[in-house]
Design a protein around this motif. Structure first.
Motif, PDB file in Angstrom:
ATOM      1  N   TYR A   2      47.883 -27.399 -29.158  1.00 17.09           N
ATOM      2  CA  TYR A   2      46.515 -27.583 -28.955  1.00 17.09           C
ATOM      3  C   TYR A   2      45.802 -28.191 -30.233  1.00 17.09           C
ATOM      4  CZ  TYR A   2      44.909 -23.420 -31.219  1.00 17.09           C
ATOM      5  OH  TYR A   2      44.572 -22.164 -32.254  1.00 17.09           O
ATOM      6  N   ARG A  13      36.107 -38.624 -29.637  1.00 14.68           N
ATOM      7  CA  ARG A  13      34.592 -37.987 -29.681  1.00 14.68           C
ATOM      8  C   ARG A  13      33.844 -38.788 -30.720  1.00 14.68           C
ATOM      9  NH1 ARG A  13      37.187 -32.567 -29.317  1.00 14.68           N
ATOM     10  NH2 ARG A  13      37.467 -32.401 -27.100  1.00 14.68           N
ATOM     11  N   TYR A 332      29.093 -28.123 -38.677  1.00 21.65           N
ATOM     12  CA  TYR A 332      28.836 -27.298 -37.631  1.00 21.65           C
ATOM     13  C   TYR A 332      30.168 -27.086 -36.694  1.00 21.65           C
ATOM     14  CZ  TYR A 332      27.016 -25.918 -33.110  1.00 21.65           C
ATOM     15  OH  TYR A 332      27.043 -25.531 -31.896  1.00 21.65           O
ATOM     16  N   VAL A 336      31.978 -23.376 -35.782  1.00 22.10           N
ATOM     17  CA  VAL A 336      31.993 -22.916 -34.565  1.00 22.10           C
ATOM     18  C   VAL A 336      33.474 -22.513 -34.294  1.00 22.10           C
ATOM     19  CG1 VAL A 336      32.128 -23.564 -32.042  1.00 22.10           C
ATOM     20  CG2 VAL A 336      30.126 -24.214 -33.301  1.00 22.10           C
ATOM     21  N   ARG A 338      35.671 -21.886 -36.512  1.00 21.20           N
ATOM     22  CA  ARG A 338      35.956 -20.579 -37.385  1.00 21.20           C
ATOM     23  C   ARG A 338      35.537 -19.333 -36.746  1.00 21.20           C
ATOM     24  NH1 ARG A 338      38.602 -19.009 -40.204  1.00 21.20           N
ATOM     25  NH2 ARG A 338      37.521 -18.362 -42.110  1.00 21.20           N
ATOM     26  N   ALA A 339      34.334 -19.474 -36.278  1.00 17.44           N
ATOM     27  CA  ALA A 339      33.676 -18.490 -35.591  1.00 17.44           C
ATOM     28  C   ALA A 339      34.339 -17.834 -34.203  1.00 17.44           C
ATOM     29  CB  ALA A 339      32.081 -18.599 -34.996  1.00 17.44           C
ATOM     30  N   MET A 340      35.067 -18.834 -33.754  1.00 17.58           N
ATOM     31  CA  MET A 340      36.007 -18.404 -32.558  1.00 17.58           C
ATOM     32  C   MET A 340      37.251 -18.003 -32.907  1.00 17.58           C
ATOM     33  SD  MET A 340      34.972 -21.967 -30.429  1.00 17.58           S
ATOM     34  CE  MET A 340      36.375 -21.863 -29.022  1.00 17.58           C
ATOM     35  N   GLY A 341      37.512 -17.942 -34.387  1.00 16.90           N
ATOM     36  CA  GLY A 341      38.752 -17.166 -34.853  1.00 16.90           C
ATOM     37  C   GLY A 341      39.739 -18.329 -35.283  1.00 16.90           C
ATOM     38  N   LEU A 342      39.534 -19.457 -35.248  1.00 23.57           N
ATOM     39  CA  LEU A 342      40.385 -20.307 -35.786  1.00 23.57           C
ATOM     40  C   LEU A 342      40.627 -20.118 -37.213  1.00 23.57           C
ATOM     41  CD1 LEU A 342      42.138 -22.573 -34.419  1.00 23.57           C
ATOM     42  CD2 LEU A 342      40.590 -24.548 -35.260  1.00 23.57           C
ATOM     43  N   GLU A 343      41.822 -19.943 -37.584  1.00 29.00           N
ATOM     44  CA  GLU A 343      42.033 -19.946 -39.133  1.00 29.00           C
ATOM     45  C   GLU A 343      42.084 -21.133 -39.875  1.00 29.00           C
ATOM     46  OE1 GLU A 343      44.085 -19.143 -36.811  1.00 29.00           O
ATOM     47  OE2 GLU A 343      45.622 -17.808 -37.145  1.00 29.00           O
TER      48      GLU A 343
ATOM     49  N   ASP B  75      40.044 -13.262 -38.517  1.00 20.17           N
ATOM     50  CA  ASP B  75      40.266 -14.401 -37.630  1.00 20.17           C
ATOM     51  C   ASP B  75      40.810 -14.085 -36.335  1.00 20.17           C
ATOM     52  OD1 ASP B  75      38.983 -16.245 -39.523  1.00 20.17           O
ATOM     53  OD2 ASP B  75      41.046 -16.419 -40.582  1.00 20.17           O
ATOM     54  N   GLU B  76      41.864 -13.134 -36.431  1.00 20.13           N
ATOM     55  CA  GLU B  76      42.678 -12.752 -35.390  1.00 20.13           C
ATOM     56  C   GLU B  76      41.571 -11.869 -34.400  1.00 20.13           C
ATOM     57  OE1 GLU B  76      46.554 -11.354 -35.813  1.00 20.13           O
ATOM     58  OE2 GLU B  76      46.523 -10.139 -34.236  1.00 20.13           O
ATOM     59  N   ARG B  78      38.571 -11.664 -34.577  1.00 16.72           N
ATOM     60  CA  ARG B  78      37.423 -12.761 -33.543  1.00 16.72           C
ATOM     61  C   ARG B  78      38.059 -13.405 -32.620  1.00 16.72           C
ATOM     62  NH1 ARG B  78      35.574 -14.196 -38.761  1.00 16.72           N
ATOM     63  NH2 ARG B  78      36.687 -16.466 -38.743  1.00 16.72           N
ATOM     64  N   SER B  79      39.258 -13.837 -32.793  1.00 15.27           N
ATOM     65  CA  SER B  79      39.979 -14.689 -31.501  1.00 15.27           C
ATOM     66  C   SER B  79      40.319 -13.978 -30.636  1.00 15.27           C
ATOM     67  CB  SER B  79      40.916 -15.650 -32.215  1.00 15.27           C
ATOM     68  OG  SER B  79      41.889 -14.885 -32.656  1.00 15.27           O
ATOM     69  N   LEU B  92      30.975 -26.358 -28.979  1.00 17.22           N
ATOM     70  CA  LEU B  92      31.235 -27.549 -29.381  1.00 17.22           C
ATOM     71  C   LEU B  92      30.496 -28.655 -28.594  1.00 17.22           C
ATOM     72  CD1 LEU B  92      34.991 -26.997 -29.693  1.00 17.22           C
ATOM     73  CD2 LEU B  92      33.449 -26.926 -31.608  1.00 17.22           C
ATOM     74  N   SER B  95      32.250 -31.692 -26.767  1.00 14.99           N
ATOM     75  CA  SER B  95      33.158 -31.265 -25.651  1.00 14.99           C
ATOM     76  C   SER B  95      32.368 -30.862 -24.461  1.00 14.99           C
ATOM     77  CB  SER B  95      34.018 -30.088 -26.273  1.00 14.99           C
ATOM     78  OG  SER B  95      34.564 -30.683 -27.467  1.00 14.99           O
ATOM     79  N   TYR B  99      36.096 -27.294 -21.602  1.00 15.56           N
ATOM     80  CA  TYR B  99      36.975 -27.606 -22.928  1.00 15.56           C
ATOM     81  C   TYR B  99      36.605 -26.449 -23.829  1.00 15.56           C
ATOM     82  CZ  TYR B  99      39.358 -29.204 -26.934  1.00 15.56           C
ATOM     83  OH  TYR B  99      40.409 -29.437 -28.050  1.00 15.56           O
ATOM     84  N   ASN B 100      35.504 -25.936 -24.061  1.00 17.77           N
ATOM     85  CA  ASN B 100      34.938 -25.002 -24.586  1.00 17.77           C
ATOM     86  C   ASN B 100      35.571 -23.786 -24.334  1.00 17.77           C
ATOM     87  OD1 ASN B 100      32.555 -25.325 -27.001  1.00 17.77           O
ATOM     88  ND2 ASN B 100      32.251 -26.634 -25.641  1.00 17.77           N
ATOM     89  N   LEU B 103      39.518 -23.986 -25.208  1.00 21.79           N
ATOM     90  CA  LEU B 103      39.888 -23.941 -26.440  1.00 21.79           C
ATOM     91  C   LEU B 103      39.889 -22.570 -26.890  1.00 21.79           C
ATOM     92  CD1 LEU B 103      40.553 -25.723 -28.943  1.00 21.79           C
ATOM     93  CD2 LEU B 103      38.123 -25.638 -29.392  1.00 21.79           C
ATOM     94  N   SER B 104      38.963 -21.965 -26.484  1.00 20.69           N
ATOM     95  CA  SER B 104      38.690 -20.448 -27.056  1.00 20.69           C
ATOM     96  C   SER B 104      40.169 -19.626 -26.417  1.00 20.69           C
ATOM     97  CB  SER B 104      37.494 -19.597 -26.368  1.00 20.69           C
ATOM     98  OG  SER B 104      37.570 -18.439 -26.623  1.00 20.69           O
ATOM     99  N   LYS B 106      43.124 -20.956 -26.064  1.00 20.09           N
ATOM    100  CA  LYS B 106      44.251 -21.427 -26.739  1.00 20.09           C
ATOM    101  C   LYS B 106      44.194 -20.651 -28.343  1.00 20.09           C
ATOM    102  CE  LYS B 106      44.679 -25.466 -24.492  1.00 20.09           C
ATOM    103  NZ  LYS B 106      44.160 -27.054 -24.398  1.00 20.09           N
ATOM    104  N   ILE B 107      42.644 -20.773 -28.734  1.00 17.62           N
ATOM    105  CA  ILE B 107      42.937 -20.129 -29.913  1.00 17.62           C
ATOM    106  C   ILE B 107      43.311 -18.586 -30.197  1.00 17.62           C
ATOM    107  CG2 ILE B 107      41.193 -19.382 -32.081  1.00 17.62           C
ATOM    108  CD1 ILE B 107      39.593 -21.865 -31.521  1.00 17.62           C
ATOM    109  N   ARG B 150      32.437 -18.445 -22.649  1.00 22.96           N
ATOM    110  CA  ARG B 150      33.620 -18.400 -23.659  1.00 22.96           C
ATOM    111  C   ARG B 150      33.608 -17.104 -24.281  1.00 22.96           C
ATOM    112  NH1 ARG B 150      31.815 -21.770 -28.809  1.00 22.96           N
ATOM    113  NH2 ARG B 150      30.377 -19.786 -29.013  1.00 22.96           N
TER     114      ARG B 150
END
Lengths: 466, 219
Positions: A2, A13, A332, A336, A338-343, B75-76, B78-79, B92, B95, B99-100, B103-104, B106-107, B150
């Motif tokens: 992904y 975009r 920004y 977002v 990173r806040a969602m947990g993406l390393e 990170d884990e 939060r995800s 985002l 997007s 997709y928002n 993506l959440s 998938k993360i 989300r």
């Protein structure tokens, strides 16, 4: 996966910014393809010439040195045995050797073209001096394959090329002038060593479409029959050696020693000096000719390289600045994610993926466009340089042959013309270099972003926006 | 069962001598809705940042399922473990809504399907047509709902919401609060809501008030 999908979507975009980065990257790649292709092709040709002309050592009398030593009038004292020249060819620094020597001659039984009389004549010059007028020229060479003009302007039309000692080929004109056929024997006498009689069997007759008189000395001495190319009698160098011609006296020699490495010149000279070659002889590569031949190539190679460096430096700075600005715009978005947990690492992979995708597309287009425009650009650059080089007055012939020896004049560039065309090829090595440069650009555009972005905590980024 | 626990947690911002939070202790259990109220600047959002793993406390300990939050991969966390609904949405913007959501998913490592995302968005009142529009084209209320969807997308144990209904009308607010209540009571989630609204705080099984850097239970 992904991450890559997201990277592809991000490209769309942020079309405007990515298009700008792509255009700059493409311009850099096209410029690099063109300049690298030209540079590599020029370097390859120069290397080839260096291995031939650039490693071709001539051993010649140095008349300036002789004059300084007071030997100007005593050339005989400085002549060395032909066997010594042959012995030099045994040097371990050499790849191979070619020998060519011309002898001015005359004959009591052979009429030369442009000379009504048999035998050696004399000519009274305008200043009242008298000089011998040889009528024929015996051309000897170690390998008939090296004979100039054969295969182009000259062609054996009867018989065959000489193979053994005392075999010769002559022109159709000379054969017809004297009613000579293949299998006949001709006798000529060396002008300097009149006791040397060459008794040669004509084994071949060749057609000759060369100009009769080309030697610039004609302007000084007039139509000197021995300079008429129809009067050449061509035989093997072994024929000359077998005649017991002792030294290089009376010979117009072209002894070429090809170094196995152009850097061996000094070592080779030390070796031949140790073998007895006097200091009145030069051991040298024809640098002037090499520079004349390769000068335009070296010029465009240097210009291309300079241009490439400038483009790369300016391009890298521009891309770096754009990358920095792009990163600030995307702060920004990164916050977002990173806040969602993406390393951090995955954010970096996303940014790098975008840069690599742009670079990959630019690479493909750049290779295509660059290779298409490189040849015309190279031709244009080279023709300009060649025109400049040719505008420099040619100083004249390399040397002239007297009955007593040969004289070097000019700077040795006569007969050498600058390389006027190069064939560019987009080889694997260039493609690899371009890929490395492209990856470098991609790394530059992405690493700046990665370094800046990953040092922020997501909360700080989001708080700044708030 | 304690899901999150604060033990003598203190916090002050970089460069500041004053503590926003002073040795506060509180616990949050699964299956309950918690409301956190307090004046503006009292430290509610700071507390949410600490609970959501976006920031770390300078002193004290925050435990998630008995494990120190400082020692686990945040990170884990939060995800996968916590879903955050931000006051200013933090979506985002370029997007689409769907997709928002995907993506959440998938993360977090979940299998993401658009159908699941559509269903989630439908639950928060986003119709199908709106789901495929870019966030920038949505109203504040619609963005708020996408933010909620989300936060729920990766099925977290803890849902933390900062003024989640601030931009919603009364009817939608009621629907969203119903969702939160359902998540706590039926799905066993721990829902923590920061709010100024009495209406919102009224759904809290436990209401904490933050004032003067201290936390107290008021209901």
């Amino acid at each position: 996966m992904y991450l890559f999908t997201n990277a592809i979507k991000n490209l769309g975009r942020n079309k405007g910014r990515n298009m700008l980065i792509a255009v700059i990257t493409l311009a850099i790649i096209i410029s690099t393809v063109v300049t690298l292709t030209i540079n590599n092709a020029a370097a390859r040709v120069v290397d080839d010439i260096r291995l031939d002309l650039g490693s071709r050592v001539s051993v010649r009398q140095d008349f300036i040195e002789m004059r300084q030593m007071g030997l100007d009038g005593r050339r005989d004292a400085q002549h060395i045995p032909l066997t010594d020249f042959v012995a030099f060819s045994e040097s371990e620094f050499l790849r191979h050797t070619t020998f060519s020597a011309d002898v001015l001659a005359w004959s009591d039984s052979l009429f030369a073209i442009d000379d009504p009389n048999l035998g050696e004549g004399t000519r009274v010059l305008d200043d009242g001096s008298v000089m011998n007028e040889e009528t024929l020229r015996l051309v000897t060479i170690s390998d008939p394959e090296l004979l100039p003009d054969f295969g182009t302007l000259r062609e054996i039309v009867d018989g065959r090329m000489f193979d053994g000692i005392n075999e010769a080929v002559i022109s159709e004109a000379l054969a017809a002038h004297n009613d000579i056929s293949v299998g006949d024997t001709i006798e000529i006498i060396g002008a300097y060593a009149t006791d040397r009689m060459f008794s040669l069997t004509v084994v071949g007759i060749y057609s000759d479409a060369t100009d009769e008189y080309l030697n610039p000395w004609i302007t000084m001495f007039g139509l000197f029959p021995a300079l008429n190319r129809r009067n050449e009698i061509i035989a093997s160098f072994d024929t000359l050696l077998a005649s017991s011609w002792e030294t290089n006296a009376g010979l117009d020699i072209d002894f070429h020693y090809f170094l196995s490495n152009p850097d061996y010149l000094e070592a080779f000279e030390v070796e031949v000096r140790a073998m007895g070659l006097p200091f009145t002889y030069n051991v040298d590569i024809n640098r002037a000719a090499f520079e004349r031949v390769t000068g335009p190539l070296a010029g465009i190679s240097s210009a291309a390289f300079t241009f490439m460096v400038v483009v790369l430096v300016l391009g890298a700075i521009t891309l770096g600045l754009m990358s920095y600005m792009a990163v600030r715009e995307r702060k920004y978005e990164v916050g977002v994610l990173r806040a969602m947990g993406l390393e951090r690492g995955r954010v970096a992979i996303g940014i790098i993926s975008e840069a690599v995708m742009i670079a990959a597309v630019c690479l493909v287009i750049g290779l295509g466009v660059g290779s298409a425009v490189a040849q015309p650009i190279a031709n244009g650059m080279l023709s300009g340089r060649v025109a400049e080089a040719e505008a420099v007055e040619n100083p004249g012939a390399n040397r002239a042959l007297f009955a007593g020896g040969q004289m070097q004049i000019g700077d040795g560039t006569a007969g050498y013309v600058p390389v006027s065309e190069i064939q560019l090829n987009l080889g694997v090595d260039i493609i690899l270099q371009i890929i490395i440069i492209t990856l470098g650009l991609a790394a530059l555009t992405s690493i700046i972003g990665v370094v800046i972005i990953t040092q922020y905590e997501p909360l700080i980024i989001l708080r700044e926006r708030t | 069962m304690k899901c999150l626990e604060l033990m003598d947690v203190s916090y002050r911002y970089e460069g500041s001598k004053d503590y926003v939070l002073k040795k506060i202790s509180a616990s949050f259990e699964a299956g309950k809705v918690y409301a956190i109220v307090g004046e503006s600047g009292a430290g509610k959002s700071t507390l949410l940042s600490l609970l959501s793993g976006l920031d770390s406390c300078k002193e004290g300990t925050i435990l998630y399922n008995g494990k120190n939050l400082q020692e686990i991969d945040r990170d884990e966390y939060r995800s996968k473990n916590v879903g955050v609904i931000f006051q200013n949405y933090n979506l985002l913007l370029n997007s689409t809504a769907v997709y928002n959501i995907t993506l959440s998913m998938k993360i977090s490592g979940d299998m993401a399907s658009k159908e699941q995302a559509y269903a989630l968005l439908k639950n928060v009142g986003i119709d199908r047509e709106t789901t495929d529009r870019k966030i920038l084209k949505l109203s504040g209320g619609e963005q708020q709902r996408v933010g909620i969807a989300r936060a729920l997308a990766h099925n977290p144990d803890v849902i933390i919401a900062d003024e989640p209904t601030g931009n919603l009308d009364e009817k939608t607010e009621a629907e969203i609060l119903e969702i939160f209540t359902h998540l706590a009571q039926e799905d066993g989630k721990c829902v923590i809501i920061v709010t100024h609204s009495d209406n919102v705080s009224s759904v809290g099984d436990v209401v904490y008030r933050i004032a003067g850097g201290k936390i107290s239970t008021i209901g």
